[in-house]
Design an enzyme around this catalytic site. Structure first.
Site, PDB file in Angstrom:
ATOM      1  N   CYS A   1       0.830  -1.199   0.000  1.00 52.89           N
ATOM      2  CA  CYS A   1       0.000   0.000   0.000  1.00 52.89           C
ATOM      3  C   CYS A   1       0.867   1.251   0.000  1.00 52.89           C
ATOM      4  O   CYS A   1       1.836   1.352   0.761  1.00 52.89           O
ATOM      5  CB  CYS A   1      -0.913  -0.007   1.233  1.00 52.89           C
ATOM      6  SG  CYS A   1      -1.943   1.459   1.386  1.00 52.89           S
TER       7      CYS A   1
ATOM      8  N   PHE B   1      -5.170  32.765   3.089  1.00 53.52           N
ATOM      9  CA  PHE B   1      -5.507  31.381   2.721  1.00 53.52           C
ATOM     10  C   PHE B   1      -6.205  30.738   3.923  1.00 53.52           C
ATOM     11  O   PHE B   1      -5.855  29.642   4.358  1.00 53.52           O
ATOM     12  CB  PHE B   1      -4.254  30.586   2.328  1.00 53.52           C
ATOM     13  CG  PHE B   1      -3.396  31.260   1.290  1.00 53.52           C
ATOM     14  CD1 PHE B   1      -3.689  31.134  -0.065  1.00 53.52           C
ATOM     15  CD2 PHE B   1      -2.310  32.037   1.653  1.00 53.52           C
ATOM     16  CE1 PHE B   1      -2.910  31.757  -1.032  1.00 53.52           C
ATOM     17  CE2 PHE B   1      -1.521  32.665   0.707  1.00 53.52           C
ATOM     18  CZ  PHE B   1      -1.824  32.531  -0.644  1.00 53.52           C
TER      19      PHE B   1
ATOM     20  N   CYS C   1       2.661  22.623   4.238  1.00 52.11           N
ATOM     21  CA  CYS C   1       2.670  21.172   4.060  1.00 52.11           C
ATOM     22  C   CYS C   1       3.739  20.755   3.053  1.00 52.11           C
ATOM     23  O   CYS C   1       3.770  19.599   2.627  1.00 52.11           O
ATOM     24  CB  CYS C   1       1.293  20.681   3.605  1.00 52.11           C
ATOM     25  SG  CYS C   1       0.744  21.389   2.029  1.00 52.11           S
TER      26      CYS C   1
END
Length: 384
Positions: free
Chosen positions: A40, A248, A341
């Site tokens: 995975c 944002f 991120c």
């Protein structure tokens, strides 16, 4: 990585690797928590213990800074979200050999790993894997859909893209599924955008205790634990600042927490649905959050607009905020909290701020996506 620079797949820091490639586990090697690990693509680091995993997250952020010649005043230990804490997930499903496979893609492939378990997801999402698979298995013919799941205040919000519903029987089957599973909302995108098929009550999420409407597809931090770590950093760093621009801003993840701390907040967001949700929630909660619908990529706040704020918080998409950061660099804003991120785009923007006279005072790495190479960070810049 070995001393000679080779990368050894499946090894952890402290392992010994023989000439033939055999790995002798060391003190940082851990037993994977999931039977799907190795195939995975959702997790890459389940074989690494928590201490080494935290070091990895911290080093990713620190190396991004040093790559741009930046020297943070403080780099804290990484914050890791625990297992079973991820409250949103994007899965794929397709018919494979007559059966329906539902799960994440295999690493480096479009092949779907049919999940039987997932130690990353919150139990509410993991519990839907089987029922969703059975729902899709009742459909005839080809099948290829995308499924987004988000844990909301009312339950799980499920959005399925690529599944068509024709006739009364198929419509009733979908509605019965949503009712039986107690879903907060079930949306289908049949090629014309998401359409709510089941939504007994309005769907919302709690942001710092404020109930905010959750539009379909709206951005939400992957874990509540990670959200609290990032928001906590911003609140701590901006304590006492009376006027803050949250750029944002999304649904108001940072705006509501800062407003509860005594600040007046301008929340600027390009997505209209998120902007309206934030605005409505602020009105109901009677918090000093003023919503501004504005595309900060095409129309960033100018220096003269920013100069009246004591601080700026920005949490841009992965590409960063080159244009907006350029305007901040020429402003008189005293403090900038940059949430990211993507350490690479953050480091590029950080270098712009430092070149303009800001000091990188602190970096806080956050590992929201447990056992993944994906990392988040909170950073504080101060204009001395």
């Amino acid at each position: 990585m070995a001393a000679d620079g080779r990368y050894i797949a499946g090894a952890a820091p402290g392992d010994m690797v023989d000439a033939d490639g055999a790995i002798t586990p060391g003190p940082n090697h851990a037993a994977p928590a999931c039977a799907h690990f190795g195939a995975c693509g959702g997790c890459q680091l389940q074989h690494v213990g928590d201490d080494a995993l935290a070091d990895f997250v911290r080093d990713r952020v620190a190396h991004a800074a040093s790559g741009q010649g930046l020297t943070p005043g403080v780099v804290t230990a990484a914050h890791l979200s625990p297992a079973q804490s991820r409250r949103r997930a994007s899965l794929r499903a397709a018919r494979v050999g007559g059966a329906v496979a539902l799960g994440f893609s295999e690493g480096g492939s479009h092949k779907i790993i049919d999940l039987k378990e997932c130690p990353v997801l919150v139990p509410e999402l993991a519990a839907l894997l089987g029922p969703l698979r059975r729902l899709l298995a009742r459909r005839d013919g080809r099948l290829s859909v995308e499924i987004d799941m988000t844990l909301a205040e009312q339950g799980v919000d499920v959005a399925i893209k690529g599944l068509t519903v024709e006739g009364l029987q198929q419509t009733e089957a979908v509605m019965d599924f949503a009712k039986a599973q107690g879903l907060a909302r079930l949306s289908l995108d049949q090629g014309y955008g998401p359409e709510s098929m089941w939504e007994p009550d309005g769907v919302s999420v709690s942001l710092s205790g404020v109930s905010v409407p959750l539009p379909p597809g709206a951005f939400l931090q992957a874990t509540l634990d990670g959200e609290q770590a990032l928001v906590g950093a911003a609140v701590e760093w901006l304590a006492g600042v009376k006027l803050v621009a949250d750029l944002f801003s999304g649904l108001g993840t940072f705006a509501f927490a800062l407003a509860q701390g005594g600040a007046k907040v301008l929340a600027a967001e390009a997505d209209r649905a998120a902007h309206l949700a934030c605005k409505a929630a602020a009105g109901r909660a009677q918090l000093p959050v003023h919503g501004l619908h504005r595309d900060l990529f095409r129309n960033p706040l100018l220096a003269e607009e920013l100069n009246r704020f004591g601080a700026v918080v920005l949490d841009p998409p992965r590409a960063g905020a080159r244009e907006q950061v350029g305007r901040i660099a020429t402003s008189t804003v005293g403090r900038v909290v940059y949430i990211s991120c993507n350490p690479a785009s953050w480091a590029r923007d950080a270098a712009t701020l430092v070149a303009a006279g800001y000091r990188l005072a602190e970096l806080r790495p956050v590992g929201q996506f447990r056992w993944s190479t994906h990392v988040e960070l909170a950073s504080l810049f101060i204009r001395d």
